[in-house]
Design a protein around this motif. Sequence first.
Motif, mmCIF file in Angstrom:
data_model
loop_
_atom_site.group_PDB
_atom_site.id
_atom_site.type_symbol
_atom_site.label_atom_id
_atom_site.label_comp_id
_atom_site.label_asym_id
_atom_site.label_seq_id
_atom_site.Cartn_x
_atom_site.Cartn_y
_atom_site.Cartn_z
ATOM 1 N N CYS A 1 8.658 46.186 113.530
ATOM 2 C CA CYS A 1 8.156 46.971 114.337
ATOM 3 C C CYS A 1 8.222 46.118 115.719
ATOM 4 O O CYS A 1 6.765 45.370 116.125
ATOM 5 C CB CYS A 1 7.183 47.656 114.101
ATOM 6 S SG CYS A 1 6.018 48.624 114.796
ATOM 7 N N GLY A 2 8.649 47.041 116.884
ATOM 8 C CA GLY A 2 8.359 46.328 118.216
ATOM 9 C C GLY A 2 6.814 45.973 118.699
ATOM 10 O O GLY A 2 6.036 45.595 119.910
ATOM 11 N N HIS A 3 5.829 46.992 117.640
ATOM 12 C CA HIS A 3 4.933 47.139 118.105
ATOM 13 C C HIS A 3 4.151 45.811 118.212
ATOM 14 O O HIS A 3 2.972 45.179 119.487
ATOM 15 C CB HIS A 3 3.575 48.065 118.158
ATOM 16 C CG HIS A 3 4.084 49.141 118.140
ATOM 17 N ND1 HIS A 3 3.674 50.217 119.261
ATOM 18 C CD2 HIS A 3 4.082 50.389 116.898
ATOM 19 C CE1 HIS A 3 4.017 51.362 119.279
ATOM 20 N NE2 HIS A 3 3.925 51.477 118.351
ATOM 21 N N GLY A 4 4.813 45.400 117.354
ATOM 22 C CA GLY A 4 4.163 43.533 117.363
ATOM 23 C C GLY A 4 3.941 42.300 118.200
ATOM 24 O O GLY A 4 3.049 41.566 118.974
ATOM 25 N N ILE A 5 5.269 42.848 119.428
ATOM 26 C CA ILE A 5 5.568 41.698 120.086
ATOM 27 C C ILE A 5 4.931 42.237 121.363
ATOM 28 O O ILE A 5 4.686 41.188 122.666
ATOM 29 C CB ILE A 5 7.310 42.003 120.289
ATOM 30 C CG1 ILE A 5 8.527 41.607 119.143
ATOM 31 C CG2 ILE A 5 7.446 40.774 121.332
ATOM 32 C CD1 ILE A 5 9.747 41.541 119.736
ATOM 33 N N ALA A 6 4.944 43.837 121.184
ATOM 34 C CA ALA A 6 4.274 44.538 122.981
ATOM 35 C C ALA A 6 2.946 43.506 122.872
ATOM 36 O O ALA A 6 2.500 42.866 124.099
ATOM 37 C CB ALA A 6 4.238 45.574 122.713
ATOM 38 N N HIS A 7 1.936 43.921 121.626
ATOM 39 C CA HIS A 7 0.748 43.077 121.694
ATOM 40 C C HIS A 7 0.073 41.827 122.229
ATOM 41 O O HIS A 7 -0.260 41.659 123.046
ATOM 42 C CB HIS A 7 0.549 43.355 120.636
ATOM 43 C CG HIS A 7 0.024 45.598 120.292
ATOM 44 N ND1 HIS A 7 0.609 46.302 120.541
ATOM 45 C CD2 HIS A 7 -1.276 44.967 118.671
ATOM 46 C CE1 HIS A 7 0.305 46.697 119.984
ATOM 47 N NE2 HIS A 7 -1.046 46.522 119.117
ATOM 48 N N ILE B 1 1.818 50.558 130.114
ATOM 49 C CA ILE B 1 2.775 49.626 129.026
ATOM 50 C C ILE B 1 3.497 50.880 127.610
ATOM 51 O O ILE B 1 2.810 51.586 127.045
ATOM 52 C CB ILE B 1 2.155 48.739 127.833
ATOM 53 C CG1 ILE B 1 0.955 47.386 129.088
ATOM 54 C CG2 ILE B 1 2.979 47.976 127.147
ATOM 55 C CD1 ILE B 1 3.082 47.466 130.314
ATOM 56 N N PHE B 2 4.457 51.349 128.048
ATOM 57 C CA PHE B 2 5.302 52.964 127.407
ATOM 58 C C PHE B 2 6.061 51.753 126.027
ATOM 59 O O PHE B 2 7.233 51.568 127.131
ATOM 60 C CB PHE B 2 5.463 53.371 128.673
ATOM 61 C CG PHE B 2 6.515 54.442 128.152
ATOM 62 C CD1 PHE B 2 6.860 55.247 126.879
ATOM 63 C CD2 PHE B 2 7.607 55.036 129.340
ATOM 64 C CE1 PHE B 2 7.431 56.184 126.988
ATOM 65 C CE2 PHE B 2 8.208 55.722 128.656
ATOM 66 C CZ PHE B 2 8.353 56.427 127.867
ATOM 67 N N ILE B 3 6.102 52.103 125.343
ATOM 68 C CA ILE B 3 5.932 52.026 124.344
ATOM 69 C C ILE B 3 7.435 52.980 124.188
ATOM 70 O O ILE B 3 7.030 54.018 123.184
ATOM 71 C CB ILE B 3 5.975 51.383 123.361
ATOM 72 C CG1 ILE B 3 4.780 50.533 123.421
ATOM 73 C CG2 ILE B 3 6.837 51.139 121.316
ATOM 74 C CD1 ILE B 3 5.031 49.216 123.650
ATOM 75 N N ASN B 4 8.683 52.786 124.241
ATOM 76 C CA ASN B 4 10.418 54.060 123.841
ATOM 77 C C ASN B 4 11.214 53.992 122.609
ATOM 78 O O ASN B 4 11.619 52.415 122.683
ATOM 79 C CB ASN B 4 10.640 54.521 125.325
ATOM 80 C CG ASN B 4 11.844 54.813 124.985
ATOM 81 O OD1 ASN B 4 12.097 56.216 123.657
ATOM 82 N ND2 ASN B 4 12.275 55.368 125.563
ATOM 83 N N ASN B 5 10.332 54.262 121.538
ATOM 84 C CA ASN B 5 11.249 54.260 119.925
ATOM 85 C C ASN B 5 11.876 55.331 119.578
ATOM 86 O O ASN B 5 12.530 55.570 118.790
ATOM 87 C CB ASN B 5 10.679 53.528 119.271
ATOM 88 C CG ASN B 5 9.129 54.747 119.171
ATOM 89 O OD1 ASN B 5 9.044 55.233 119.484
ATOM 90 N ND2 ASN B 5 7.932 53.348 118.022
ATOM 91 N N ALA B 6 11.949 56.205 120.582
ATOM 92 C CA ALA B 6 12.741 57.397 120.436
ATOM 93 C C ALA B 6 12.711 58.079 119.524
ATOM 94 O O ALA B 6 13.066 58.738 118.904
ATOM 95 C CB ALA B 6 14.220 56.959 120.236
ATOM 96 N N SER C 1 12.342 49.579 122.061
ATOM 97 C CA SER C 1 10.918 49.031 121.063
ATOM 98 C C SER C 1 11.257 49.415 120.025
ATOM 99 O O SER C 1 11.148 50.907 119.772
ATOM 100 C CB SER C 1 9.851 49.257 121.360
ATOM 101 O OG SER C 1 8.943 48.601 120.058
ATOM 102 N N PRO C 2 11.880 48.349 119.126
ATOM 103 C CA PRO C 2 12.938 49.354 117.524
ATOM 104 C C PRO C 2 11.098 49.897 116.385
ATOM 105 O O PRO C 2 10.927 49.056 117.137
ATOM 106 C CB PRO C 2 13.714 47.783 117.252
ATOM 107 C CG PRO C 2 12.502 46.781 117.690
ATOM 108 C CD PRO C 2 11.715 47.509 118.968
ATOM 109 N N CYS C 3 11.821 51.395 115.706
ATOM 110 C CA CYS C 3 11.169 51.628 114.912
ATOM 111 C C CYS C 3 12.300 51.253 113.565
ATOM 112 O O CYS C 3 12.357 52.201 113.364
ATOM 113 C CB CYS C 3 10.577 52.765 115.481
ATOM 114 S SG CYS C 3 9.572 54.006 113.472
#
Lengths: 67, 242
Positions: free
Chosen positions: B22-28, B118-123, B211-213
Motif C-alpha cells: 500500500c502506498g500509504h506507508g511510503i507517503a508516511h 498531502i492528497f493520496i489519490n488511489n482512485a 498511490s497504489p491500493c
Amino acid sequence: MAKVIINRERCKGCFLCVSVCPKRLIKKGSKLNKRGSNFVEIDPAGVCVGCARCAIICPDCCIEVYK
Amino acid sequence: MKKIFTRPEALKDAPNHYCPGCGHGIAHRLIAEIVDETGIRERVIGVAPVGCAVVAYDYWNFDCSEAAHGRALAVATAIKRLRPQNIVFTYQGDGDLAAIGTNETIHAANRGENLTVIFINNAIYGMTGGQMAPTTLVGQKTATTPSGREGKGHGYPLKISEILSLLPGVCYVERVSFQDPQHVLKAKAAIKQAFLNQIKGQGFSLVEILSPCPTYWGMSPKDALDWTRDVMQKEFPLGKIK
Ligand SMILES: Cc1ncc(C[n+]2csc(CCOP(=O)(O)OP(=O)(O)O)c2C)c(N)n1
Ligand code: SF4
C-alpha cells in the motif's frame, strides 16, 4: 561494497523491493515470519551497490542500507 | 560502513496496519523524512483523515489531530490560525478530500490558508471496502461500479488538483506518483516544496500522489505500481500544475 539489512519480522512480503533491485539480489524467502508473511531474503553472495532503491520503495521501512 | 538509509526519527518504530504494497506507508515515511530534514518535528501538527490512514497519528512521532471525514482542512485552518507558529498539514484520501470534503477543500484553498495538503489519490475508497471514489477511472471496476465506472451517470474522474489550481489563493499544486524509486524521490521533493512554502508563509500548497491500493484494485503490489504508470497517469498526468 554496500550492505542492506532487512527487518524480517516487519516485512509483509509485498515484494516491491524484489522488483526494483538492479542486481536482483533480493528474493522471496522460503520461510514465514510471526505475522505469517513470506519475508524477503538478500543473496549473501551478491554484490550490493548501495543504490537504496529497495529501501526507497519499501512501504514498511523494513530496509536499512549501509555503504 | 555508513548508514545511508534508515527509519526517520519522525516515524515511530511500529508496524503499520496497511495492506502489503500500500502506498500509504511510503507517503508516511516521506513526510517523516521531510519533517526530520527541515527540523520541524517540535512544531509540526498533522491532521489525519477518515480512511485507511485514520490512525496515521499512531505512526508519526509528532503532534497530530484527527478530523471528521472530509473536514481535515477546516480543522487545520483553525489550528493554523490559532497557532501560526506551527507547521500544519493535512493528509487525506480521495474520498476524504474530493468527495465528502470537497466543500472544505475548495474553501480552504480559496481562502489561501497557509497550509500543506498531502492528497493520496488511489482512485478508490479503501477503508470501506473498495467503493467508487470521485477519482475512479472510467471503466474501472469497484464494489459500487461492478461493470466499470461510466462517465454519464456516475460522473467523470474529478480532477480536483486542476480545479484548485484555478483559485488565486493557491500557491502550489503538483501531481506525483510512486511508480518506481525515482518517482518516489520526485514525490519527496514535491512534498518538501509544499512544506517549505508554508514555512516561508507562501500559502496553500497541495501535492497529489497517485498511490497504489493493491487490495481493492485486485492486483499484486508490483502490478498496482505499474497500473499507476500505465493507466492512471493517462487520466491524471504528472507534473507541476501550478
Ligand atoms: C461522515 C462519514 N461518512 C462516511 C464514512 C465512511 N467512510 C469511511 S472512510 C471512507 C472513504 C475512504 O476513502 P479515501 O478517503 O479515498 O481513503 P482510503 O481509505 O482509500 O485511503 C468513507 C466513505 C464516515 N466514516 N464518516
Ligand atoms: S485497502 Fe487499499 S488504501 Fe487501504 S490499506 Fe489496503 S491497500 Fe492501502
